[in-house]
Write an enzyme that holds these catalytic residues in place. Sequence first.
Site, PDB file in Angstrom:
ATOM      1  N   SER A 177       0.814  -1.209   0.000  1.00  0.00           N
ATOM      2  CA  SER A 177       0.000   0.000   0.000  1.00  0.00           C
ATOM      3  C   SER A 177       0.850   1.262   0.000  1.00  0.00           C
ATOM      4  CB  SER A 177      -0.959  -0.057   1.187  1.00  0.00           C
ATOM      5  OG  SER A 177      -2.053   0.748   0.907  1.00  0.00           O
ATOM      6  N   LYS A 210       3.983   2.102  -2.674  1.00  0.00           N
ATOM      7  CA  LYS A 210       4.346   3.301  -3.439  1.00  0.00           C
ATOM      8  C   LYS A 210       5.826   3.607  -3.157  1.00  0.00           C
ATOM      9  CE  LYS A 210      -0.137   5.212  -1.828  1.00  0.00           C
ATOM     10  NZ  LYS A 210      -1.163   4.591  -2.588  1.00  0.00           N
ATOM     11  N   TRP A 220     -10.246   0.226  -4.396  1.00  0.00           N
ATOM     12  CA  TRP A 220      -9.663   1.545  -4.098  1.00  0.00           C
ATOM     13  C   TRP A 220      -8.271   1.669  -4.747  1.00  0.00           C
ATOM     14  CZ3 TRP A 220     -11.415   6.030  -2.946  1.00  0.00           C
ATOM     15  CH2 TRP A 220     -10.691   6.992  -2.227  1.00  0.00           C
ATOM     16  N   HIS A 234      -7.592  -5.771   0.786  1.00  0.00           N
ATOM     17  CA  HIS A 234      -6.363  -4.977   0.838  1.00  0.00           C
ATOM     18  C   HIS A 234      -5.491  -5.468   1.993  1.00  0.00           C
ATOM     19  CE1 HIS A 234      -4.168  -1.240   0.177  1.00  0.00           C
ATOM     20  NE2 HIS A 234      -4.225  -0.982   1.464  1.00  0.00           N
TER      21      HIS A 234
HETATM   22  C1  GTR Z   1      -5.354   4.389   2.071  1.00  0.00           C
HETATM   23  C2  GTR Z   1      -4.807   5.243   0.980  1.00  0.00           C
HETATM   24  C3  GTR Z   1      -4.105   4.378  -0.017  1.00  0.00           C
HETATM   25  C4  GTR Z   1      -3.189   3.367   0.629  1.00  0.00           C
HETATM   26  C5  GTR Z   1      -3.701   2.854   1.969  1.00  0.00           C
HETATM   27  C6  GTR Z   1      -2.708   2.125   2.862  1.00  0.00           C
HETATM   28  O1  GTR Z   1      -6.147   5.033   2.954  1.00  0.00           O
HETATM   29  O2  GTR Z   1      -5.863   5.938   0.403  1.00  0.00           O
HETATM   30  O3  GTR Z   1      -3.453   5.161  -0.981  1.00  0.00           O
HETATM   31  O4  GTR Z   1      -1.919   3.844   0.725  1.00  0.00           O
HETATM   32  O5  GTR Z   1      -4.263   3.829   2.729  1.00  0.00           O
HETATM   33  O6  GTR Z   1      -1.541   2.488   2.968  1.00  0.00           O
HETATM   34  O7  GTR Z   1      -3.126   1.151   3.488  1.00  0.00           O
END
Ligand code: GTR
Length: 369
Positions: free
Chosen positions: A209, A213, A300, A351
């Site tokens: 996540s 990045k 997402w 996720h």
């Molecule tokens: C979310 C964010 C994502 C992702 C995520 C995470 O809220 O919108 O871009 O990075 O967090 O790190 O779990």
Amino acid sequence: MEFRGERLPGLLVDQLGNRIESVQQWQQRRGEIIELFRKHVYGRASVDRPLQMDILCSSEEVMMEGRAIRKMKVIRMKGPGGEIDIPVCIFVPVKCSSPAPAFLLINNRNDSLADPDRNSKSGFWPAEQLVERGYAAVVFHVRYLDPDEHDGFQNGVHGIFDNLQQGEERADDAWGTIGAWAFGASRVLDALEQEPAIDANRVAVVGHSRAGKTALWAAAQDERFAMAVSNNSGCTGAAISRQNLGERIKDINTAFPHWFAANYKQFNDNEKDLPLDQHMLLGLIAPRLLYVASASQDSWADPEGEYSSLCLAEEAYQLYGHEVQAAMQMPSIGVSICTEKTAYHIREGKHDLTLLDWQLFMDFADSKL
Ligand code: GTR
């Protein structure tokens, strides 16, 4: 180049409009692309490897019923704003005749998910399984580089190295939090280079996540990383930004105003003006190994945008003569599709970073890293 009806900046067309046709031309284009990401997205770090940096070893212990040596290290850095310590935990497999390849996890979650004492175990960082398969398992937590909150860049590496004079404003292309974490991954690699039990030429940087990045940005800039793994990295990670699915640039800049350079906010609701897109970030990793992973319930992060981005990035791999994914069609859930240098899977579920994801990363790395 078109994607879902949107025109994308060409990975292999330079700023003067010339087509890139050789590895030599690509080297120059690579520099241009890094500069675009620094200026418009992640920002510019105010320091490379700090002059004052020491790698201290705090302990060495046999763990995992004799299967691994745990080395706890501290990277100590000094700058004009003070001093900072980055703890690093390393498990080196004992059953390894030559220096071991390593998976370096950038931990953005709770410490208990990457417990150095192994009192709690989790699929987020399956250190035992990594060691069993001959990999060193390395982890650091992002908060030591920069806490994940919008605090005006007072602490972490920004506070130490930015060295702003009284009344001086931060530049619009100054590094944000993701840039600080990526810098941290490179400093950990510096430490691994000094570790004889690890083969620093075979290190995969992994992140989930927001740390996905980070892993991509770290590997894009630091060509010493032999492999990058982006897990569910989504918006401003692997996923193409010019789309209306999942998280958009405005969403991410609003919820996390500290992650990127101030300049990135110019692209809120204005993706079409970006002089880049995320397939170009993935392209920067060529010709090294690249694994992009998504999860089926993680809309997402836009799995389709992540996969298409990888396919589009493969133009850079082609320049090196490497084969590419045959079709831009989403693979079936749970199947890892690999080329010589790249791989992708979409795992069933939400996720997260799970043991199954890691097993697929290791399967790919086994024959290639
Ligand atoms: C979310 C964010 C994502 C992702 C995520 C995470 O809220 O919108 O871009 O990075 O967090 O790190 O779990």
